[in-house]
Each structure stands twice: as C-alpha cells, then as structure tokens.
Write a protein that holds these residues in place. Structure first.
Motif, mmCIF file in Angstrom:
data_model
loop_
_atom_site.group_PDB
_atom_site.id
_atom_site.type_symbol
_atom_site.label_atom_id
_atom_site.label_comp_id
_atom_site.label_asym_id
_atom_site.label_seq_id
_atom_site.Cartn_x
_atom_site.Cartn_y
_atom_site.Cartn_z
ATOM 1 N N GLY A 284 103.231 84.537 -45.388
ATOM 2 C CA GLY A 284 102.020 85.242 -44.965
ATOM 3 C C GLY A 284 102.024 85.648 -43.511
ATOM 4 N N MET A 285 103.087 86.289 -43.078
ATOM 5 C CA MET A 285 103.161 86.661 -41.665
ATOM 6 C C MET A 285 102.233 87.826 -41.319
ATOM 7 S SD MET A 285 105.013 84.557 -39.976
ATOM 8 C CE MET A 285 104.080 83.370 -40.971
ATOM 9 N N ASN A 286 102.162 88.822 -42.169
ATOM 10 C CA ASN A 286 101.159 89.866 -41.938
ATOM 11 C C ASN A 286 99.803 89.403 -42.441
ATOM 12 O OD1 ASN A 286 100.116 92.402 -41.179
ATOM 13 N ND2 ASN A 286 100.363 93.165 -43.266
ATOM 14 N N ASP A 287 99.802 88.778 -43.593
ATOM 15 C CA ASP A 287 98.557 88.308 -44.226
ATOM 16 C C ASP A 287 98.528 86.769 -44.237
ATOM 17 O OD1 ASP A 287 96.199 88.219 -45.655
ATOM 18 O OD2 ASP A 287 97.127 88.686 -47.579
ATOM 19 N N ASN A 288 98.079 86.066 -43.137
ATOM 20 C CA ASN A 288 97.448 86.729 -42.025
ATOM 21 C C ASN A 288 97.811 86.049 -40.701
ATOM 22 O OD1 ASN A 288 95.642 88.476 -40.633
ATOM 23 N ND2 ASN A 288 94.060 86.922 -40.745
ATOM 24 N N ALA A 289 99.081 85.698 -40.543
ATOM 25 C CA ALA A 289 99.511 85.207 -39.235
ATOM 26 C C ALA A 289 99.281 86.256 -38.160
ATOM 27 C CB ALA A 289 100.983 84.801 -39.282
ATOM 28 N N SER A 290 99.346 87.541 -38.539
ATOM 29 C CA SER A 290 99.128 88.611 -37.560
ATOM 30 C C SER A 290 97.727 88.543 -36.964
ATOM 31 C CB SER A 290 99.384 89.976 -38.199
ATOM 32 O OG SER A 290 98.453 90.235 -39.242
ATOM 33 N N GLY A 291 96.720 88.348 -37.802
ATOM 34 C CA GLY A 291 95.356 88.238 -37.311
ATOM 35 C C GLY A 291 95.116 86.950 -36.559
ATOM 36 N N VAL A 292 95.652 85.839 -37.083
ATOM 37 C CA VAL A 292 95.495 84.536 -36.434
ATOM 38 C C VAL A 292 96.111 84.559 -35.039
ATOM 39 C CG1 VAL A 292 96.264 82.128 -36.498
ATOM 40 C CG2 VAL A 292 95.330 83.191 -38.552
ATOM 41 N N ALA A 293 97.350 85.037 -34.942
ATOM 42 C CA ALA A 293 98.035 85.065 -33.653
ATOM 43 C C ALA A 293 97.299 85.940 -32.647
ATOM 44 C CB ALA A 293 99.459 85.573 -33.847
ATOM 45 N N THR A 294 96.739 87.046 -33.111
ATOM 46 C CA THR A 294 96.050 87.964 -32.206
ATOM 47 C C THR A 294 94.762 87.359 -31.669
ATOM 48 O OG1 THR A 294 97.003 89.886 -33.330
ATOM 49 C CG2 THR A 294 95.034 90.259 -32.000
ATOM 50 N N ASP A 453 107.309 88.250 -44.409
ATOM 51 C CA ASP A 453 107.887 87.357 -43.415
ATOM 52 C C ASP A 453 107.931 88.033 -42.053
ATOM 53 O OD1 ASP A 453 110.075 89.123 -43.499
ATOM 54 O OD2 ASP A 453 111.172 87.857 -44.914
ATOM 55 N N ILE A 454 108.436 87.320 -41.080
ATOM 56 C CA ILE A 454 108.403 87.829 -39.708
ATOM 57 C C ILE A 454 109.288 89.054 -39.523
ATOM 58 C CG2 ILE A 454 110.253 86.345 -38.831
ATOM 59 C CD1 ILE A 454 108.389 85.974 -36.310
ATOM 60 N N ASP A 455 110.300 89.207 -40.362
ATOM 61 C CA ASP A 455 111.180 90.382 -40.255
ATOM 62 C C ASP A 455 110.472 91.662 -40.666
ATOM 63 O OD1 ASP A 455 113.294 88.815 -39.384
ATOM 64 O OD2 ASP A 455 114.051 88.478 -41.408
ATOM 65 N N ASN A 456 109.356 91.531 -41.345
ATOM 66 C CA ASN A 456 108.643 92.709 -41.840
ATOM 67 C C ASN A 456 107.325 92.962 -41.119
ATOM 68 O OD1 ASN A 456 110.399 93.736 -43.927
ATOM 69 N ND2 ASN A 456 109.975 91.842 -45.039
ATOM 70 N N ILE A 457 107.175 92.373 -39.939
ATOM 71 C CA ILE A 457 106.014 92.671 -39.092
ATOM 72 C C ILE A 457 106.301 93.950 -38.293
ATOM 73 C CG2 ILE A 457 104.775 91.931 -37.024
ATOM 74 C CD1 ILE A 457 103.735 90.472 -39.343
ATOM 75 N N ASN A 458 105.320 94.830 -38.224
ATOM 76 C CA ASN A 458 105.432 96.035 -37.409
ATOM 77 C C ASN A 458 104.786 95.745 -36.049
ATOM 78 O OD1 ASN A 458 104.921 98.615 -36.179
ATOM 79 N ND2 ASN A 458 105.323 99.569 -38.170
ATOM 80 N N TRP A 459 105.617 95.584 -35.030
ATOM 81 C CA TRP A 459 105.102 95.187 -33.716
ATOM 82 C C TRP A 459 104.388 96.328 -33.003
ATOM 83 C CZ3 TRP A 459 104.524 90.306 -33.348
ATOM 84 C CH2 TRP A 459 105.382 89.450 -34.055
ATOM 85 N N ARG A 460 104.702 97.543 -33.352
ATOM 86 C CA ARG A 460 103.928 98.664 -32.805
ATOM 87 C C ARG A 460 102.483 98.586 -33.291
ATOM 88 N NH1 ARG A 460 104.958 105.103 -34.112
ATOM 89 N NH2 ARG A 460 103.088 105.877 -33.059
ATOM 90 N N SER A 461 102.304 98.265 -34.554
ATOM 91 C CA SER A 461 100.959 98.096 -35.089
ATOM 92 C C SER A 461 100.223 96.971 -34.378
ATOM 93 C CB SER A 461 101.024 97.809 -36.598
ATOM 94 O OG SER A 461 99.742 97.561 -37.132
ATOM 95 N N ILE A 462 100.901 95.838 -34.196
ATOM 96 C CA ILE A 462 100.306 94.713 -33.482
ATOM 97 C C ILE A 462 99.896 95.140 -32.068
ATOM 98 C CG2 ILE A 462 100.802 92.476 -32.433
ATOM 99 C CD1 ILE A 462 100.484 92.051 -35.321
ATOM 100 N N ASP A 463 100.774 95.854 -31.396
ATOM 101 C CA ASP A 463 100.513 96.279 -30.027
ATOM 102 C C ASP A 463 99.257 97.145 -29.949
ATOM 103 O OD1 ASP A 463 101.153 96.686 -27.217
ATOM 104 O OD2 ASP A 463 101.812 98.688 -27.779
ATOM 105 N N GLU A 464 99.142 98.110 -30.841
ATOM 106 C CA GLU A 464 98.011 99.035 -30.800
ATOM 107 C C GLU A 464 96.706 98.377 -31.241
ATOM 108 O OE1 GLU A 464 100.725 103.028 -31.669
ATOM 109 O OE2 GLU A 464 99.369 102.261 -33.210
ATOM 110 N N LEU A 465 96.756 97.621 -32.320
ATOM 111 C CA LEU A 465 95.518 97.031 -32.843
ATOM 112 C C LEU A 465 95.049 95.846 -32.014
ATOM 113 C CD1 LEU A 465 96.028 97.323 -36.704
ATOM 114 C CD2 LEU A 465 94.810 98.840 -35.159
ATOM 115 N N SER A 466 95.976 95.101 -31.423
ATOM 116 C CA SER A 466 95.560 93.969 -30.594
ATOM 117 C C SER A 466 94.799 94.435 -29.354
ATOM 118 C CB SER A 466 96.765 93.119 -30.193
ATOM 119 O OG SER A 466 97.654 93.840 -29.356
#
Length: 507
Positions: A284-294, A453-466
């Motif tokens: 669950g790296m996008n769903d939802n480690a991405s939100g948690v980390a941000t 997983d972490i290999d499939n996170i889009n860091w550009r998306s993280i950068d813009e949305l964060s």
C-alpha cells in the motif's frame, strides 16, 4: 480507497470560454501567527510548502515500505505491519514535539477464507470468475446454496428495495436484483426476510460490483457485473445457480493515531487525515503510504512555525480498507460540542499514483456522483483551485462519493476537502495533455495489489500535490474565515492596557 475518475472539467489558465469551472480571485496565506485572512497575501508567500519537501516525504515512504516488507508484506489492520507502522508514526510525531495518542475502537472484522463460487448449473453449465465476473460483498454471511435463481423486479431502479418486491418468492431460491436506489444492506435483508438462500446484486455500470452490506448478513451476498447478471436472467425460468461464500465476522480492537498542535484555538480545529492501513494484498505505498507520509512531514514542519491561530489535528486512520471504520468510529464518539469545534476536514488518500492526475474533491457538488457537500466545502475546493492556477497547473474535480475518510465528517455537516492523484479510473487522451502519462489505463494500475510498492510511486505527483497539502494546512491554521466565518483572533495577542479611565489619565 478513493473515487475513480470520469474526466471532469479541468481548472487551469485557459481562455474564458474553456474555463467553465474556474472561479475569479485567489486565496493565499502568510507565516502562521500573523493573523491575516486568506487573500491578503500571494500564495508564493506561504512558508510550509517550501519546508515540506519530496525528499522528506520519500524518507517516510521508504520507512513504511521497509516496515511492510519485514512484516508480512502489508500494513493491514490488526497485523504486525500496521502496529509497527503506527509505532513509526508515533515516534516521528513525538520527535517533532507532538503528544500523539492511540484512539482505540472495537469493530466487527469481516474475513473471507476462500474464493467464492457463483455458477450457473441449469439450464446449462456456466462458470463465473471471482474478481472478474463477481465479488463477495463485504460482510456477506457465509453459505453454500444450490437453488433456483429468481430475478426480482430486475429492470427497476428499486429492484429488491421493498418487502413487496419479494411477494411470493420461492423459499430457498437465490434472488437476482439490480443495483439502484436503496442500499445493498436493504436488498439483502429483504431477500433474507423473504426466505431467500442467497442474493446476487447486479451492477448498473461497468465492472463487478465491489460493495458492502454494512453488517453481517443472514445470507451469502455477491455483487456481479451487468453481463453476469444479464446472462443469468436470460436463462429464464429454468435457471439454477450454485452460490457459496466462506466468511466469518469476529470482534476486534484497533486504533487511530491522533496528534494536534499544542497551540491554536481549541474551538476552531482544522483536521487533516490520511488512512494508515493497507489492504492485505500488498504494502500500500500509494494507497496510502503516500498520504500518510505527506501529512506526517507536514505535521513535522508545521511544528517549526510556532503557534498557529487555529489548532491543527492530524489523524492517521485505521481500518479504512474494511469500510472507513476508524474515521467513522472517531466521529461517532465525539459529543456535539466537540463536533462543533471542528472547522473543517482535509483528506489525503493516494497522492502518488503512477499514471497520476491532479484532482480536487468536488466541494461545490457539481458532479453527478457527488454527495451534497456541507457548507464551506466549496470554499476549500476554490482554495486548492486558486493555488494550482497560480502555479499554472491544471486541476480537475473528483466526486465526493463517500469512498474515503471524509465521509463521516460530511455526514455531520463538517466542511470537507482534499486532493487525490487518481485510482481505478481510466486516463483519457485529454488528461495525458494535462499531466502526461498513458491514456487508456488506470491512474493507478496497481490499486489494491501487491504491485502497489515503492517502485511504482510517481514522485512528480507527490511533489506537486504535497505543495497543495502544505499550503492548505498553513492557510487554515491561520484562518478558516471563508469556510466557517471564523476570523483570525489576533486580538488575543494584544495587551489590554488603556492609557486613561474616563477623563483620568493612567499613563
């Protein structure tokens, strides 16, 4: 598990005729504690978006990935992965000066122990594939039945919604009903009351129906694709089906992690949330480690800015993947005066989709699939739109459909909003022009799989949305005036020391 996308109208710098959902004006903020209402400064003056970095967020995501890797491959509720991830969040918050608490709750945990079965036995044999043709409803009761399949008011949007629909229903038969105006729980309960041995609820849009009956049902219940349901109904009066669900419900205890700033108005709380659990199938790296980390990184950096005007409360929700249980339990246990103190709720569920988009929750209620948003939700939407418009970045609204943790807050009339990078919706050619990526595939093809997983996170998306996450938190920590009419309380910081009393000078 947020809303899928349906190519809604974009928000960006375009000629007026193309900006159908654009709004005039802009909102912004200054450093916390200045007491200036949104709109008095340019968005570029915001401090928190510069402090919340992609590198900082990446470190949290990497740590959550390691935790999942060494604890069964996931962070699902009531697993070691969830507990260790919660320990990590608590430790990080304590290091930043917060006093996080575990908010515990009991819930009924539904589990499916083996693959379900749906087979047409007569008038001819036909196998249906679980996951492709049908899915077990969450909280379906267990059962194994071979019996006649009987359509119930199949062409009506009210199919199975009343006891009268089941008048004369054959005892023990499997009901076949269409999705429509009432809940799956109501349809299933009506079928059980009429003596049905099971129920197949047929979708009215593309794909298998992934739903819940809310609480353990008396009979097995599955959700099917339109094609599956139509094929069963087309078999006619000779239809016989085999339906099997192997499941159980047990009472469990889990918890949310709640932390808030030590300063700020106690009666005007800004809540910020992301769900901490993953599905059992993957990390669950996008769903939802991405939100948690941000929001974790945002909380850490916010603590460096001093006392905010409004208290900010961060929530890391448990048991979201079982049906928004952690957030719902939290809201349900609040007294009315505590609910009244919550100015707004911001939700961040999936911010790093590999084939991403920039989506803002539909606070104006303009999309067909949106629930009626509480007052103030439109102001939150406009704040995000204005922020990204100033950055010359396209945004689009996404349905407020109840698929994530904002649901319980909206039900209590609390203004809500947030950002989303896309889930199980399909990206269009037009959206490729907006965001890049690939048309014709989902925004997150790895949604609810081991490949999230972490290999499939889009860091550009993280950068813009964060950036938008940080900006929204700083904005509302300073003032919620456009959302709930509460102006900054700068007078509290001013000493009341008059120079005279009446005609008599004091100094």
């Amino acid at each position: 598990m947020p809303t899928s996308q349906r190519s809604p109208a974009p928000r960006r710098h375009l000629p007026p005729a193309a900006r159908r959902l654009a709004c005039a004006g802009a909102s912004a903020t200054l450093v916390l504690g200045l007491g200036l209402a949104p709109g008095t400064a340019h968005a570029d003056a915001a401090v928190l978006p510069t402090l919340v970095t992609t590198d900082g967020i990446r470190e949290h995501v990497e740590n959550l990935s390691t935790i999942a890797e060494y604890n069964g491959g996931n962070r699902a509720t009531n697993t070691p992965g969830y507990d260790v991830a919660a320990d990590y969040v608590v430790d990080q918050l304590k290091r930043a000066g917060y006093r996080p608490k575990r908010d515990t709750y009991d819930y009924e945990m539904w589990q499916e122990h083996s693959e379900p079965v749906l087979t047409q036995v007569a008038p001819e044999q036909r196998e249906f594939s679980p996951g492709d043709d049908f899915i077990t409803m969450n909280y379906s009761g267990a059962g194994d039945v071979t019996a006649a399949g009987v359509p119930v008011d199949y062409d009506s949007t009210d199919s199975g919604c009343t006891a009268d629909d089941f008048s004369g229903f054959p005892d023990g038969a499997v009901a076949i009903v269409k999705r429509g105006s009432c809940t799956f729980q109501a349809k299933t309960a009506n079928a059980a009351e009429a003596g049905a041995g099971g129920i197949v609820i047929v979708n009215n849009v593309e794909g298998p129906l992934n739903g819940t009956v809310g609480e353990e049902s008396a009979i097995p219940s599955v959700g099917a694709t339109t094609e599956t349901g139509d094929a069963l109904v087309a078999a006619g009066d000779a239809l016989e089906v085999h339906l099997k669900v192997d499941s159980s419900v047990t009472t469990r205890t889990s918890y949310n992690i709640i932390a808030q700033t030590r300063g700020g108005a106690k009666d005007n709380v800004v809540m910020v949330g992301a769900h901490l659990d993953s599905v059992p199938e993957g990390p669950g790296m996008n769903d939802n480690a991405s939100g948690v980390a941000t929001i974790l990184e945002t909380a850490q950096q916010l603590a460096k800015l001093g006392k905010p005007n409004n208290r900010v409360r961060f929530a890391f929700w448990g048991t979201e993947e079982q049906g928004l249980i952690g957030s719902t339990k939290y809201v349900e246990q609040l007294k009315q005066r505590q609910l009244d103190r919550i100015a707004l709720y911001l939700n961040f569920d999936m911010l790093g989709s590999p084939n991403y988009g920039r989506f803002i929750y539909d606070g104006r209620g303009e999309l067909e699939g949106s629930l009626p948003p509480p007052s103030g939700s439109g102001a939150i939407q406009k704040m995000f739109e204005d922020y990204y418009e100033k950055k010359n970045l396209v945004t689009e609204p996404t349905e407020f459909s109840g698929r994530s943790d904002y649901s319980a807050f909206m039900a209590e009339g609390i203004a809500s909003g947030g950002l989303f990078s896309g889930g199980d919706g399909t990206k269009t050619e037009q959206q490729v022009e907006y965001y890049g990526g690939t048309a014709g595939i989902d925004f997150d093809p790895n949604y609810h799989t081991a490949q999230d997983d972490i290999d499939n996170i889009n860091w550009r998306s993280i950068d813009e949305l964060s950036d938008g996450v940080a900006y929204s938190v700083e904005t509302y920590a300073d003032s919620t005036l456009p959302v709930n009419g509460v102006a900054p309380r700068t007078f509290r910081a001013q000493e009341f020391a008059p120079a005279r009393v009446g005609d008599l000078w004091l100094k």
